[in-house]
Design a protein around this motif. Sequence first.
Motif, PDB file in Angstrom:
ATOM      1  N   ILE A 169       2.071  -5.420   7.071  1.00  0.00           N
ATOM      2  CA  ILE A 169       1.520  -6.733   6.744  1.00  0.00           C
ATOM      3  C   ILE A 169       0.305  -6.546   5.834  1.00  0.00           C
ATOM      4  O   ILE A 169      -0.576  -5.728   6.131  1.00  0.00           O
ATOM      5  CB  ILE A 169       1.120  -7.490   8.028  1.00  0.00           C
ATOM      6  N   LYS A 170       0.270  -7.282   4.745  1.00  0.00           N
ATOM      7  CA  LYS A 170      -0.798  -7.135   3.762  1.00  0.00           C
ATOM      8  C   LYS A 170      -2.175  -7.197   4.415  1.00  0.00           C
ATOM      9  O   LYS A 170      -2.426  -8.080   5.229  1.00  0.00           O
ATOM     10  CB  LYS A 170      -0.679  -8.209   2.676  1.00  0.00           C
ATOM     11  N   GLU A 171      -3.026  -6.257   4.064  1.00  0.00           N
ATOM     12  CA  GLU A 171      -4.383  -6.078   4.579  1.00  0.00           C
ATOM     13  C   GLU A 171      -4.395  -5.548   6.015  1.00  0.00           C
ATOM     14  O   GLU A 171      -5.167  -4.654   6.344  1.00  0.00           O
ATOM     15  CB  GLU A 171      -5.216  -7.372   4.476  1.00  0.00           C
ATOM     16  N   GLU A 172      -3.508  -6.066   6.880  1.00  0.00           N
ATOM     17  CA  GLU A 172      -3.449  -5.586   8.266  1.00  0.00           C
ATOM     18  C   GLU A 172      -3.059  -4.112   8.319  1.00  0.00           C
ATOM     19  O   GLU A 172      -3.497  -3.364   9.202  1.00  0.00           O
ATOM     20  CB  GLU A 172      -2.455  -6.420   9.085  1.00  0.00           C
ATOM     21  N   GLU A 173      -2.212  -3.671   7.360  1.00  0.00           N
ATOM     22  CA  GLU A 173      -1.748  -2.287   7.356  1.00  0.00           C
ATOM     23  C   GLU A 173      -2.887  -1.301   7.115  1.00  0.00           C
ATOM     24  O   GLU A 173      -2.783  -0.120   7.442  1.00  0.00           O
ATOM     25  CB  GLU A 173      -0.628  -2.096   6.331  1.00  0.00           C
ATOM     26  N   LEU A 174      -3.991  -1.787   6.577  1.00  0.00           N
ATOM     27  CA  LEU A 174      -5.145  -0.918   6.350  1.00  0.00           C
ATOM     28  C   LEU A 174      -5.769  -0.445   7.660  1.00  0.00           C
ATOM     29  O   LEU A 174      -6.345   0.646   7.722  1.00  0.00           O
ATOM     30  CB  LEU A 174      -6.184  -1.647   5.500  1.00  0.00           C
ATOM     31  N   LYS A 175      -5.651  -1.252   8.700  1.00  0.00           N
ATOM     32  CA  LYS A 175      -6.168  -0.859  10.018  1.00  0.00           C
ATOM     33  C   LYS A 175      -5.385   0.347  10.545  1.00  0.00           C
ATOM     34  O   LYS A 175      -5.955   1.235  11.189  1.00  0.00           O
ATOM     35  CB  LYS A 175      -6.068  -2.020  11.000  1.00  0.00           C
ATOM     36  N   ASP A 176      -4.082   0.375  10.268  1.00  0.00           N
ATOM     37  CA  ASP A 176      -3.252   1.509  10.695  1.00  0.00           C
ATOM     38  C   ASP A 176      -3.596   2.755   9.892  1.00  0.00           C
ATOM     39  O   ASP A 176      -3.603   3.866  10.432  1.00  0.00           O
ATOM     40  CB  ASP A 176      -1.768   1.158  10.548  1.00  0.00           C
ATOM     41  N   LEU A 177      -3.894   2.586   8.613  1.00  0.00           N
ATOM     42  CA  LEU A 177      -4.324   3.717   7.790  1.00  0.00           C
ATOM     43  C   LEU A 177      -5.642   4.282   8.316  1.00  0.00           C
ATOM     44  O   LEU A 177      -5.792   5.502   8.454  1.00  0.00           O
ATOM     45  CB  LEU A 177      -4.492   3.277   6.330  1.00  0.00           C
ATOM     46  N   GLU A 178      -6.565   3.411   8.631  1.00  0.00           N
ATOM     47  CA  GLU A 178      -7.853   3.859   9.160  1.00  0.00           C
ATOM     48  C   GLU A 178      -7.671   4.612  10.481  1.00  0.00           C
ATOM     49  O   GLU A 178      -8.326   5.631  10.723  1.00  0.00           O
ATOM     50  CB  GLU A 178      -8.781   2.663   9.364  1.00  0.00           C
ATOM     51  N   LYS A 179      -6.776   4.126  11.310  1.00  0.00           N
ATOM     52  CA  LYS A 179      -6.491   4.783  12.584  1.00  0.00           C
ATOM     53  C   LYS A 179      -5.978   6.208  12.357  1.00  0.00           C
ATOM     54  O   LYS A 179      -6.390   7.160  13.038  1.00  0.00           O
ATOM     55  CB  LYS A 179      -5.436   3.965  13.350  1.00  0.00           C
ATOM     56  N   ALA A 180      -5.080   6.375  11.374  1.00  0.00           N
ATOM     57  CA  ALA A 180      -4.531   7.702  11.066  1.00  0.00           C
ATOM     58  C   ALA A 180      -5.611   8.632  10.516  1.00  0.00           C
ATOM     59  O   ALA A 180      -5.657   9.819  10.859  1.00  0.00           O
ATOM     60  CB  ALA A 180      -3.387   7.566  10.068  1.00  0.00           C
ATOM     61  N   ILE A 181      -6.481   8.104   9.670  1.00  0.00           N
ATOM     62  CA  ILE A 181      -7.558   8.920   9.098  1.00  0.00           C
ATOM     63  C   ILE A 181      -8.536   9.358  10.184  1.00  0.00           C
ATOM     64  O   ILE A 181      -9.002  10.508  10.199  1.00  0.00           O
ATOM     65  CB  ILE A 181      -8.263   8.159   7.968  1.00  0.00           C
ATOM     66  N   LYS A 182      -8.841   8.468  11.121  1.00  0.00           N
ATOM     67  CA  LYS A 182      -9.721   8.829  12.241  1.00  0.00           C
ATOM     68  C   LYS A 182      -9.118   9.966  13.061  1.00  0.00           C
ATOM     69  O   LYS A 182      -9.831  10.872  13.513  1.00  0.00           O
ATOM     70  CB  LYS A 182      -9.971   7.612  13.131  1.00  0.00           C
ATOM     71  N   LEU A 183      -7.806   9.928  13.252  1.00  0.00           N
ATOM     72  CA  LEU A 183      -7.127  11.000  13.989  1.00  0.00           C
ATOM     73  C   LEU A 183      -7.229  12.318  13.217  1.00  0.00           C
ATOM     74  O   LEU A 183      -7.435  13.384  13.817  1.00  0.00           O
ATOM     75  CB  LEU A 183      -5.659  10.630  14.223  1.00  0.00           C
ATOM     76  N   ALA A 184      -7.107  12.252  11.889  1.00  0.00           N
ATOM     77  CA  ALA A 184      -7.228  13.456  11.053  1.00  0.00           C
ATOM     78  C   ALA A 184      -8.636  14.051  11.141  1.00  0.00           C
ATOM     79  O   ALA A 184      -8.806  15.269  11.146  1.00  0.00           O
ATOM     80  CB  ALA A 184      -6.873  13.129   9.611  1.00  0.00           C
ATOM     81  N   MET A 205       0.786  -1.228   0.000  1.00  0.00           N
ATOM     82  CA  MET A 205       0.000   0.000   0.000  1.00  0.00           C
ATOM     83  C   MET A 205       0.816   1.276   0.000  1.00  0.00           C
ATOM     84  O   MET A 205       0.395   2.292  -0.547  1.00  0.00           O
ATOM     85  CB  MET A 205      -0.904   0.029   1.247  1.00  0.00           C
ATOM     86  N   PHE A 206       1.999   1.240   0.644  1.00  0.00           N
ATOM     87  CA  PHE A 206       2.652   2.503   0.984  1.00  0.00           C
ATOM     88  C   PHE A 206       4.073   2.619   0.445  1.00  0.00           C
ATOM     89  O   PHE A 206       4.862   1.677   0.499  1.00  0.00           O
ATOM     90  CB  PHE A 206       2.650   2.696   2.507  1.00  0.00           C
ATOM     91  N   HIS A 207       4.369   3.819  -0.034  1.00  0.00           N
ATOM     92  CA  HIS A 207       5.694   4.238  -0.503  1.00  0.00           C
ATOM     93  C   HIS A 207       6.649   4.244   0.699  1.00  0.00           C
ATOM     94  O   HIS A 207       6.285   4.677   1.781  1.00  0.00           O
ATOM     95  CB  HIS A 207       5.494   5.658  -1.062  1.00  0.00           C
ATOM     96  N   THR A 208       7.868   3.756   0.527  1.00  0.00           N
ATOM     97  CA  THR A 208       8.803   3.745   1.665  1.00  0.00           C
ATOM     98  C   THR A 208      10.096   4.555   1.495  1.00  0.00           C
ATOM     99  O   THR A 208      10.593   5.082   2.485  1.00  0.00           O
ATOM    100  CB  THR A 208       9.171   2.293   2.045  1.00  0.00           C
ATOM    101  N   PRO A 209      10.677   4.719   0.292  1.00  0.00           N
ATOM    102  CA  PRO A 209      11.917   5.506   0.211  1.00  0.00           C
ATOM    103  C   PRO A 209      11.721   6.954   0.675  1.00  0.00           C
ATOM    104  O   PRO A 209      10.730   7.591   0.340  1.00  0.00           O
ATOM    105  CB  PRO A 209      12.275   5.460  -1.277  1.00  0.00           C
ATOM    106  N   SER A 210      12.638   7.443   1.484  1.00  0.00           N
ATOM    107  CA  SER A 210      12.655   8.848   1.950  1.00  0.00           C
ATOM    108  C   SER A 210      11.406   9.243   2.742  1.00  0.00           C
ATOM    109  O   SER A 210      11.118  10.426   2.883  1.00  0.00           O
ATOM    110  CB  SER A 210      12.826   9.812   0.758  1.00  0.00           C
ATOM    111  N   ILE A 211      10.689   8.267   3.272  1.00  0.00           N
ATOM    112  CA  ILE A 211       9.422   8.559   3.934  1.00  0.00           C
ATOM    113  C   ILE A 211       9.609   9.454   5.162  1.00  0.00           C
ATOM    114  O   ILE A 211       8.759  10.293   5.467  1.00  0.00           O
ATOM    115  CB  ILE A 211       8.665   7.255   4.293  1.00  0.00           C
ATOM    116  N   LEU A 212      10.737   9.317   5.848  1.00  0.00           N
ATOM    117  CA  LEU A 212      10.968  10.136   7.045  1.00  0.00           C
ATOM    118  C   LEU A 212      11.257  11.595   6.700  1.00  0.00           C
ATOM    119  O   LEU A 212      11.143  12.475   7.559  1.00  0.00           O
ATOM    120  CB  LEU A 212      12.120   9.551   7.879  1.00  0.00           C
ATOM    121  N   GLN A 213      11.607  11.852   5.431  1.00  0.00           N
ATOM    122  CA  GLN A 213      11.897  13.226   5.008  1.00  0.00           C
ATOM    123  C   GLN A 213      10.632  14.021   4.692  1.00  0.00           C
ATOM    124  O   GLN A 213      10.696  15.211   4.396  1.00  0.00           O
ATOM    125  CB  GLN A 213      12.813  13.218   3.773  1.00  0.00           C
ATOM    126  N   THR A 214       9.480  13.370   4.766  1.00  0.00           N
ATOM    127  CA  THR A 214       8.222  14.078   4.498  1.00  0.00           C
ATOM    128  C   THR A 214       7.978  15.206   5.495  1.00  0.00           C
ATOM    129  O   THR A 214       7.250  16.144   5.201  1.00  0.00           O
ATOM    130  CB  THR A 214       7.026  13.110   4.528  1.00  0.00           C
TER     131      THR A 214
END
Length: 225
Positions: A70-85, A42-51
Amino acid sequence: MKLGILFSGGKDSIYAAYSAKKQGHELACLITIISKNPDSYMFHTPSILQTKYQAKAMDIPIIFQKTKGIKEEELKDLEKAIKLAIKKYSIQGIVTGAIQSVYQASRIKKICDKLKLKCLNPLWKKESFQYIQELIKNNFRIIITSVSAYPLDELWLGREINEKFFSDIKGFHEKYKIHPAGEGGEFETFVVDCPLFKKKIQILSAKRIWNKDSGRYSIEKIKLV
């Protein structure tokens, strides 16, 4: 509409944000997922900390969320971040830089539907060569941060997307079927300047790391100017 931007620091997420702003939307926050899996589905990783520097350059708040990737499991973390937003910035929609990945677009749309958010994909199915020309025309300065397809070699790491790049990638597309926008994972990018930036990013030090037939451009030190 107040929007959260799914933000990797690469050309697609920033150009999608730029497109959304041109349509009159408010860029309320950036949402960046930091994956421990360099081959995340799902997610781009190079230079991610430089964002964090890009967020400062745009003067837009950023939310960081870690995931094991982890495939599919990482979507739960995305949802958590969106809820915080939603909680912190009252966002009403999400912007993605999806161009052709049905896997990514469909899963993000599912989360947005669940949370009653609009899902905007300004780049969806955009013609690739036209897209690269738009980036150049609109004064996006973009460098290559990883390559993983023949004949892209070590010298492509740190290279800027410009007219010479356009010419070369067009030839490689015709001969080797390299996707001109890197949609097949052939290369990934990092934006150092664009119309959304109030300050430019200057890379003070970086190194090329090469392993057999792929490599990455490791940005070590940055300043805003």
